[in-house]
Design a protein around this motif. Structure first.
Motif, PDB file in Angstrom:
ATOM      1  N   ARG A   1       1.554 -11.937   0.939  1.00 38.15           N
ATOM      2  CA  ARG A   1       0.950 -10.649   1.310  1.00 38.15           C
ATOM      3  C   ARG A   1       0.212 -10.856   2.640  1.00 38.15           C
ATOM      4  O   ARG A   1      -1.024 -10.863   2.697  1.00 38.15           O
ATOM      5  CB  ARG A   1       0.006 -10.160   0.213  1.00 38.15           C
TER       6      ARG A   1
ATOM      7  N   ASP B   1      -9.608  -7.421  -2.182  1.00 39.33           N
ATOM      8  CA  ASP B   1      -8.315  -8.096  -2.173  1.00 39.33           C
ATOM      9  C   ASP B   1      -8.313  -9.269  -1.199  1.00 39.33           C
ATOM     10  O   ASP B   1      -8.841  -9.168  -0.095  1.00 39.33           O
ATOM     11  CB  ASP B   1      -7.219  -7.113  -1.781  1.00 39.33           C
TER      12      ASP B   1
ATOM     13  N   ARG C   1      -1.339 -10.214   6.245  1.00 42.58           N
ATOM     14  CA  ARG C   1      -2.029  -9.091   6.874  1.00 42.58           C
ATOM     15  C   ARG C   1      -2.320  -9.409   8.336  1.00 42.58           C
ATOM     16  O   ARG C   1      -2.325 -10.564   8.762  1.00 42.58           O
ATOM     17  CB  ARG C   1      -3.337  -8.758   6.133  1.00 42.58           C
TER      18      ARG C   1
ATOM     19  N   HIS D   1      -5.828 -11.588   0.950  1.00 44.11           N
ATOM     20  CA  HIS D   1      -4.469 -11.569   1.481  1.00 44.11           C
ATOM     21  C   HIS D   1      -4.169 -12.864   2.238  1.00 44.11           C
ATOM     22  O   HIS D   1      -5.007 -13.770   2.304  1.00 44.11           O
ATOM     23  CB  HIS D   1      -4.267 -10.343   2.368  1.00 44.11           C
TER      24      HIS D   1
END
Length: 489
Positions: free
Chosen positions: A135, A151, A137, A153
Motif C-alpha cells: 500500500r 493507517d 503512498r 502505509h
C-alpha cells in the motif's frame, strides 16, 4: 496428528472473503496467505514493553489485506507452525471491531484466534493468492496523514544517504551491541517529493543491515512497509513500526519497477534539494527569496538568522487548533470540527500564530511564528498566557479580546536562528512572508561587510589573526552595537 492439535494440515472448507467478515464470532472458513507476523507489544516508558501476543498480516484470494491476532496465552499453541508465505485455513474465529491505534490492512476488523479456533496449514500452495501486496503512498499523502495515528502505509524510493554516508562510498553500518545499533537512518528520495528522513528501528534496522551488507553491489532502492509519518523538528519524517518490513532492489515487484523507472530517468538522481539532506542549510532572507524564484514548487526547510524588529498588533495572535493534529478547527452547529481528523467533536487547544517583522543584513520580511516556535520564543504555552489574562481581567476567554502578550513585545531587538518552512504557497505569493516552525537558537547577525582596509587572508591566516589580535571580539561587538544604534535611529 490428533484432532485436538490446533494447527492441522489437509483440512479445508468453502472460504469466506475478508470483506464478507462481520463483527463477532464466526464459524465460516477463511483461507489466506500469511504474509507477516510480529510481536504485539504494549509500550512501557523506560522498559522493553509488554508482549500481548502475535499480530499477523494476511491476504485472501481477492487480494484484501486483514490483520489477525493470537493472544499471548495461545502463543505456544500456534507460534512454531506459523510460516511466512504459507497458506492457512481458519474456522471458528472472533472478528473484533475494537479500535486499534494503527491499521496495517484494508479490513478494519481484526480476526482473532479464539478458544474454539482451528487453524490449519495447507500443504498445497494456491497460486491465485498473492504473495505480496503493498500500500505505497506519496509524499503528499504522508504529509496529509502526519501524526494522525491511523493507517500505516508503505514507502518506496531511492537511497541518497545511509546513516549519513553517501552511496558512492559503500556505507559501513553500525553492528555494535548498543543503542546505536537499534537504529538506521536513511535519506530516501521519493518520486513525487523531497528527500525524506526514514528511521528504521529494531527488527527493521537489523533486517536492513543484513540485506544491505549481504548485497554484492550497493543497493539503491528501498521499500519499507507500514511506516508512521511524524513531524520531527518541523520536518516530515517516516518511522518504522513493529510491523515494518524492508525490501531492496530486486526483492519484490515494486522495487524492480522502481529500479526500471530509475534506469529510464537517470536525471532524477540529481534533482535533490541539498537543504533536505542531513540538515537544514542556513540562508539569508534574500537567498530564500531567490530559491523561491528559481526552484520548482516544493516543501523545503531552511535556517535563517534574523533580528525581530516589531510584532504585528491588531490581529489575533493565536488560533484554536485540534489537540491531536494541530489543524485549525472549524466551528460547527454545536461543536468544533477538525477538517483533517474529520473529528466532529474535536478537543481544542490554543496555538500560536504571531506575525513578526524581521530583518537581516540585506532584507526585511514577515516571519509567522506557529505552534511550538512561539513556546520556544517566550518559554510559555499560548494557553497559559490566555488563562493568565482571563484571571487578571475576569470574564471568559471566548468573550475577551486578548491582546498580544508582553513577552512577545519583549522579544523586539532579539536575534534568533529560525527554522523556516516553505510550501507551494510561497512559490506563488507576492508577499515575502515565511512560516517559522522552530526557534533553533539565539544568534547574531554576521558582519555585513569585511572592513575595506583588511587585505584578503587565507582561512589559516584569518584564524591566526583572530587569536593574536587581542580584543578582536570586543571590536566586533562595538561594530554590531553601532549598526543596532544606526537602525534604531
Amino acid at each position: 496428528m490428533s484432532k485436538e492439535t490446533a494447527i492441522r494440515t489437509g483440512e479445508s472448507s468453502p472460504p469466506l472473503l475478508f470483506r464478507q467478515v462481520s463483527p463477532g464470532p464466526g464459524d465460516s472458513t477463511l483461507q489466506f496467505r500469511l504474509l507477516h507476523f510480529w510481536d504485539a507489544r504494549k509500550n512501557v516508558k523506560g522498559g522493553p514493553g509488554i508482549i500481548l501476543g502475535i499480530e499477523m498480516l494476511m491476504i485472501d484470494a481477492e487480494g484484501t489485506l486483514a490483520q489477525g491476532f493470537i493472544g499471548q496465552n495461545r502463543r505456544n499453541q500456534y507460534e512454531k507452525e506459523l510460516q511466512r508465505g504459507s497458506i492457512y485455513t481458519l474456522t471458528n474465529y472472533y472478528a473484533s471491531n475494537n479500535k486499534v491505534m494503527y491499521h496495517v490492512a484494508d479490513q478494519r476488523l481484526v480476526i482473532c484466534i479464539s478458544h474454539a479456533s482451528a487453524l490449519s496449514k495447507d500443504e498445497k500452495d494456491i497460486e491465485g493468492i498473492l504473495r505480496q501486496r503493498f500500500r505505497v503512498r506519496s509524499f503528499t499523502e504522508f504529509e496529509a496523514n502526519c501524526d494522525l495515528r491511523g493507517d500505516l502505509h508503505d514507502v518506496v524510493g531511492h537511497l541518497k544517504l545511509v546513516d549519513g554516508q553517501a552511496l558512492h562510498e559503500r556505507p559501513v553500518l553500525c553492528t555494535n551491541d548498543d543503542s546505536a545499533s537499534r537504529k538506521v537512518m536513511v535519506h530516501l528520495q521519493l518520486k513525487d517529493g523531497p528527500v525524506m528522513n526514514v528511521y528504521l528501528w529494531d527488527e527493521a534496522a537489523e533486517s536492513f543491515r543484513l540485506k544491505f551488507d549481504g548485497s554484492a553491489v550497493t543497493p539503491t532502492v528501498l521499500l519499507v512497509t507500514t511506516v508512521n509519518p511524524k513531524r520531527l523538528g518541523g520536518k516530515l519524517c517516516l518511522s518504522s513500526m513493529s510491523s515494518s518490513r524492508v525490501f531492496l532492489d530486486e526483492e519484490v515487484d515494486h522495487t524492480k519497477e522502481y529500479l526500471a523507472w530509475l534506469a529510464t530517468n537517470p536525471s532524477i538522481t540529481s534533482l535533490v534539494n541539498p537543504v533536505e539532506v542531513v540538515k537544514a542549510e542556513t540562508l539569508t532572507i534574500g537567498e530564500i527569496a531567490a530559491f523561491l524564484k528559481h526552484q520548482p514548487a516544493q516543501v523545503a526547510y531552511f535556517d535563517s538568522i534574523a533580528t525581530i524588529d516589531d510584532v504585528k498588533l491588531g490581529t489575533e495572535w493565536y488560533y484554536i487548533a485540534c489537540k491531536d493534529c494541530q489543524t485549525k478547527l472549524n466551528r460547527g452547529p454545536t461543536t468544533l470540527v477538525c477538517p483533517k481528523c474529520r473529528n466532529e467533536d474535536a478537543t481544542a487547544v490554543a496555538n500560536y500564530r504571531v506575525e513578526l517583522s524581521v530583518y537581516d543584513n540585506d532584507e526585511q520580511c514577515t516571519f509567522i511564528i506557529l505552534g511550538d516556535a512561539g513556546k520556544d520564543l517566550t518559554g510559555r504555552k499560548a494557553t497559559e498566557l490566555i488563562d493568565a489574562y482571563v484571571q487578571e481581567n475576569g470574564g471568559v476567554a471566548a468573550e475577551l479580546e486578548v491582546p498580544v502578550p508582553q513577552c512577545f513585545i519583549d522579544t523586539i531587538g532579539q536575534t534568533k536562528k529560525f527554522r523556516i518552512k516553505v510550501t507551494d504557497y510561497n512559490f506563488t505569493s507576492t508577499k515575502l512572508s515565511f512560516t517559522a516552525t522552530k526557534i533553533v537558537s539565539a544568534a547574531e547577525l554576521p558582519p555585513k561587510n569585511p572592513p575595506l582596509q583588511t587585505p584578503p587572508v587565507t582561512e589559516v591566516e584569518n584564524t591566526e589573526l583572530a587569536e593574536s589580535s587581542g580584543g578582536g571580539p570586543s571590536a566586533i561587538e562595538d561594530q554590531k552595537e553601532a549598526k543596532r544604534t544606526k537602525r534604531s535611529g
